[in-house]
Enzyme design. Structure first.
Site, PDB file in Angstrom:
ATOM      1  N   HIS A  45       0.831  -1.224   0.000  1.00 37.00           N
ATOM      2  CA  HIS A  45       0.000   0.000   0.000  1.00 37.00           C
ATOM      3  C   HIS A  45       0.859   1.265   0.000  1.00 37.00           C
ATOM      4  CE1 HIS A  45      -3.931  -2.042   0.916  1.00 37.00           C
ATOM      5  NE2 HIS A  45      -3.115  -2.955   1.409  1.00 37.00           N
ATOM      6  N   ASN A  79     -10.352  -2.835   2.666  1.00 38.89           N
ATOM      7  CA  ASN A  79     -10.061  -2.795   1.228  1.00 38.89           C
ATOM      8  C   ASN A  79     -11.342  -2.500   0.459  1.00 38.89           C
ATOM      9  OD1 ASN A  79      -7.304  -3.294   1.185  1.00 38.89           O
ATOM     10  ND2 ASN A  79      -7.523  -5.510   0.971  1.00 38.89           N
ATOM     11  N   TYR A 113       1.024  -4.389  11.955  1.00 32.97           N
ATOM     12  CA  TYR A 113       0.963  -2.947  11.661  1.00 32.97           C
ATOM     13  C   TYR A 113       1.794  -2.145  12.668  1.00 32.97           C
ATOM     14  CZ  TYR A 113      -2.401  -3.999   8.082  1.00 32.97           C
ATOM     15  OH  TYR A 113      -2.990  -4.503   6.947  1.00 32.97           O
TER      16      TYR A 113
HETATM   17  C1  HEM Z   1      -1.015  -1.813   4.905  1.00 34.23           C
HETATM   18  C2  HEM Z   1       0.380  -6.102   6.637  1.00 34.23           C
HETATM   19  C3  HEM Z   1      -3.869  -8.011   5.319  1.00 34.23           C
HETATM   20  C4  HEM Z   1      -5.498  -3.569   4.349  1.00 34.23           C
HETATM   21  C5  HEM Z   1      -0.255  -2.829   5.437  1.00 34.23           C
HETATM   22  C6  HEM Z   1       1.105  -2.701   5.877  1.00 34.23           C
HETATM   23  C7  HEM Z   1       1.488  -3.893   6.369  1.00 34.23           C
HETATM   24  C8  HEM Z   1       0.386  -4.790   6.236  1.00 34.23           C
HETATM   25  C9  HEM Z   1       2.831  -4.254   6.986  1.00 34.23           C
HETATM   26  C10 HEM Z   1       1.936  -1.424   5.789  1.00 34.23           C
HETATM   27  C11 HEM Z   1       1.498  -0.468   6.866  1.00 34.23           C
HETATM   28  C12 HEM Z   1       2.316   0.788   6.921  1.00 34.23           C
HETATM   29  O1  HEM Z   1       3.519   0.758   6.615  1.00 34.23           O
HETATM   30  O2  HEM Z   1       1.757   1.834   7.314  1.00 34.23           O
HETATM   31  C13 HEM Z   1      -0.662  -6.981   6.459  1.00 34.23           C
HETATM   32  C14 HEM Z   1      -0.654  -8.375   6.882  1.00 34.23           C
HETATM   33  C15 HEM Z   1      -1.848  -8.906   6.498  1.00 34.23           C
HETATM   34  C16 HEM Z   1      -2.605  -7.848   5.844  1.00 34.23           C
HETATM   35  C17 HEM Z   1       0.478  -9.046   7.615  1.00 34.23           C
HETATM   36  C18 HEM Z   1      -2.392 -10.293   6.660  1.00 34.23           C
HETATM   37  C19 HEM Z   1      -1.917 -11.153   7.521  1.00 34.23           C
HETATM   38  C20 HEM Z   1      -4.697  -6.977   4.980  1.00 34.23           C
HETATM   39  C21 HEM Z   1      -6.101  -7.097   4.704  1.00 34.23           C
HETATM   40  C22 HEM Z   1      -6.568  -5.838   4.446  1.00 34.23           C
HETATM   41  C23 HEM Z   1      -5.439  -4.929   4.540  1.00 34.23           C
HETATM   42  C24 HEM Z   1      -6.889  -8.406   4.746  1.00 34.23           C
HETATM   43  C25 HEM Z   1      -7.951  -5.385   4.138  1.00 34.23           C
HETATM   44  C26 HEM Z   1      -9.023  -5.977   4.627  1.00 34.23           C
HETATM   45  C27 HEM Z   1      -4.418  -2.728   4.411  1.00 34.23           C
HETATM   46  C28 HEM Z   1      -4.491  -1.313   4.094  1.00 34.23           C
HETATM   47  C29 HEM Z   1      -3.201  -0.810   4.261  1.00 34.23           C
HETATM   48  C30 HEM Z   1      -2.357  -1.919   4.660  1.00 34.23           C
HETATM   49  C31 HEM Z   1      -5.721  -0.539   3.670  1.00 34.23           C
HETATM   50  C32 HEM Z   1      -2.751   0.617   4.008  1.00 34.23           C
HETATM   51  C33 HEM Z   1      -2.992   1.474   5.235  1.00 34.23           C
HETATM   52  C34 HEM Z   1      -2.620   2.899   4.922  1.00 34.23           C
HETATM   53  O3  HEM Z   1      -3.343   3.526   4.109  1.00 34.23           O
HETATM   54  O4  HEM Z   1      -1.614   3.374   5.449  1.00 34.23           O
HETATM   55  N1  HEM Z   1      -0.665  -4.119   5.639  1.00 34.23           N
HETATM   56  N2  HEM Z   1      -1.846  -6.715   5.836  1.00 34.23           N
HETATM   57  N3  HEM Z   1      -4.328  -5.655   4.860  1.00 34.23           N
HETATM   58  N4  HEM Z   1      -3.133  -3.054   4.745  1.00 34.23           N
HETATM   59 FE1  HEM Z   1      -2.500  -4.862   5.298  1.00 34.23          FE
END
Ligand code: HEM
Ligand code: NDP
Length: 503
Positions: A55, A128, A338
């Protein structure tokens, strides 16, 4: 003309000249004592922080959430406590796999992250634009994401890596079907829905709890690019969705979303047809009709992208009393990831960065110090608990009601009646229009063309299992042997993998 202030260094010294470095003689080398130059270059050298590991490309805006229905029988969350109540919000929309400079129109799920600045602390709904996900165990997440990034050898995006993983991970078929439909290329961030995708828990002031899913439905209407339009936009304006969001808000055309909730009692959940903690599944609307609960409006642009959008830190574990998590394994994995990544990307005091601070509550605890601790750091107040001097203390009423757990620890597979193909098939057969299906097939064929035969065959068997017509159309388009695809579809996943290993 506005009065001009004197330029000053980072330490406040007035600057006399910001165009010419200090040299020994007119054409001589630089002098070490040009501390202004050294400070300026040194700061520049450190301007970049790590981009988000996923992202990375996104756009953000502020606004508010307004409650439009009484939900107090389901949750005691203060920001949801009365109709008409408004809460400040920061939202960030994003693509997933691309780098910070990648194109907004790439085929990808879109992030839909909301931070509610409630009086009980920040509540983050980090969702999402799709109601499901590719996998349902966090152990697979790093591998899955590697397939969406660049090939370690060529440094190119690789459909082979992606389809290899998906064809070996049949639970991905529902999300793959959405991704390759035109919903995988939304026309703008304003024209897409946002979903929690996971099941969360709401609990009320009597300690009763409910399982819930969030659906933020766009009031602008769904609009998507088809594959050709998306490709075209990637070249024409890689920032089109960022630009669209910013300009709409700057022009007073404020985007909004209607929040609909699906809510199940624990008793209903017991006998529900689907595993409600499996993120690859939806709750069919006919079985759990969504109820309208509120309105999200975005009405203010950030003034500084880096400070407010790049440094924004969302976290599914930012919860408030009245809202809890579910045992969904993916969600549980995210509760760790996160905060951990923010420590790496932004540092231990990331919650002191203004966009991340609990604006309508306070940080009042005994945590102290750490890099970039830039507030008053608790002044002289006690920094330990228990103590007999402090004016702050925990209050038990803020604890979540107890959660009974009686199971043996093991690495369990999903065994709950859980057909991975039916919902993808329902989407293809019952929800998509003929034009949607045509786009889906065209998009898949375009992407799969160069993929090795065994992967094409395995994946077509999975399409076939979701829907016969779906499988046949892709197989025909890829000029595969239909009889072989049908035979592969009749095998177990293990047999299928073995049968195609040498192709
Ligand atoms: C961002 C991990 C599943 C939605 C991120 C980030 C990580 C991460 C490390 C970066 C955050 C940052 O640097 O600020 C994971 C892991 C998941 C997972 C380990 C599953 C085990 C999901 C799922 C969704 C999701 C299922 C949606 C339902 C998002 C969104 C962001 C994000 C929207 C961006 C947040 C922003 O706008 O700063 N995720 N994620 N993720 N993830 Fe996940
Ligand atoms: P319904 O007909 O009651 O609902 C279908 C949902 O699909 C609507 O919410 C609609 O929301 C959305 N939708 C419409 N066109 C598409 C499309 N081309 N791609 C993806 N979503 C679309 O059916 P069910 O609830 O029984 O679900 C059937 C299938 O619909 C599911 O298997 C799932 O793939 C999909 N779906 C279901 C959702 C749910 O929570 N039940 C949520 C979203 C999708 P809108 O047009 O407003 O976005």
């Amino acid at each position: 003309m506005a009065k001009k202030d004197t330029m000053k260094t980072a330490f406040g010294r007035p600057v006399g000249n910001d165009l010419n470095s200090l040299t020994a003689g007119e054409r001589g080398p630089l002098l070490m004592q040009d501390v202004h130059l050294l400070e300026k270059l040194g700061h520049f050298d450190r301007e970049r922080i790590p981009e988000r590991v996923v992202h990375a490309k996104g756009a953000g805006a502020y606004g508010y959430f307004e409650v439009t229905a009484d939900v107090t029988k389901y949750t005691k969350a203060a920001f949801l406590s009365s109709v008409g109540k408004k809460t400040d919000v920061f939202a960030r929309f994003s693509t997933v796999g691309g780098e910070k400079g990648s194109a907004d129109a790439e085929r990808d799920p879109r992030g839909f992250a909301l931070k509610f600045y409630t009086e009980e602390g920040n509540y983050d709904m980090t969702g999402n634009n799709t109601p499901v996900f590719f996998i349902r165990d966090p152990l697979k997440f790093p591998d899955f994401i590697h397939t969406q990034k660049r090939d370690p050898s060529t440094n190119l995006k690789s459909p082979t890596m992606a389809w290899d993983f998906w064809s070996l991970t049949p639970e991905s078929i529902h999300q793959v079907t959405i991704l390759f439909s035109d919903r995988g290329t939304p026309a703008t961030y304003r024209n897409m829905n946002g979903y929690s995708s996971h099941t969360y828990k709401w609990y009320n002031d009597k300690g009763e709890y409910f399982w819930v899913q969030y659906h933020f439905k766009t009031d602008q209407g769904i609009k998507n690019f088809n594959g050709a339009e998306a490709k075209d936009m990637c070249g024409k304006d890689p920032d089109h969705a960022t630009r669209d969001l910013y300009n709409s808000i700057a022009n007073g055309d404020f985007p909004s979303w209607t929040l609909e909730m699906q809510i199940l009692t624990p008793e209903q959940a017991e006998t529900f047809e689907w595993d409600i903690f499996d993120i690859t599944k939806v709750w069919p609307h006919s079985q759990v009709p969504p109820i309208t609960v509120g309105k999200l409006v975005l009405n203010r642009n950030p003034e500084n992208y880096f400070a407010e959008v790049e440094q924004a830190a969302f976290n599914p574990s930012n919860l408030v009393p009245g809202i809890g998590v579910s045992p969904d394994k993916m969600l549980q994995g995210r509760l760790f990831s996160y905060h951990d990544t923010h420590l790496h990307r932004l540092g231990p005091n990331y919650n002191l960065i203004p966009v991340n601070q609990p604006k309508n509550s306070q940080q009042l605890n005994h945590q102290r110090d750490g890099a970039m601790r830039v507030d008053e750091n608790g002044l002289g107040r006690p920094n330990y608990w228990p103590n007999s001097f402090s004016t702050i203390q925990p209050e038990g009423k803020n604890e979540e009601p107890e959660i009974p757990l009686h199971s043996a620890a093991s690495r369990y597979e999903f065994t709950h009646p859980n057909d991975d193909y039916v919902q993808a098939g329902n989407l293809y057969r019952n929800v998509m229009t003929m034009a949607d299906r045509d786009s889906l097939i065209t998009n898949i064929l375009g992407n799969m063309a160069e993929v090795p035969l065994r992967i094409k065959l395995r994946q077509c068997a999975i399409f076939y299992l979701a829907d016969k017509d779906y499988g046949e159309r892709v197989a025909k388009g890829l000029q595969l042997d239909l009889g072989l695809v049908e035979r592969l579809a009749s095998m177990s996943q293990e047999e299928r993998v073995a049968a195609t290993a040498d192709l």
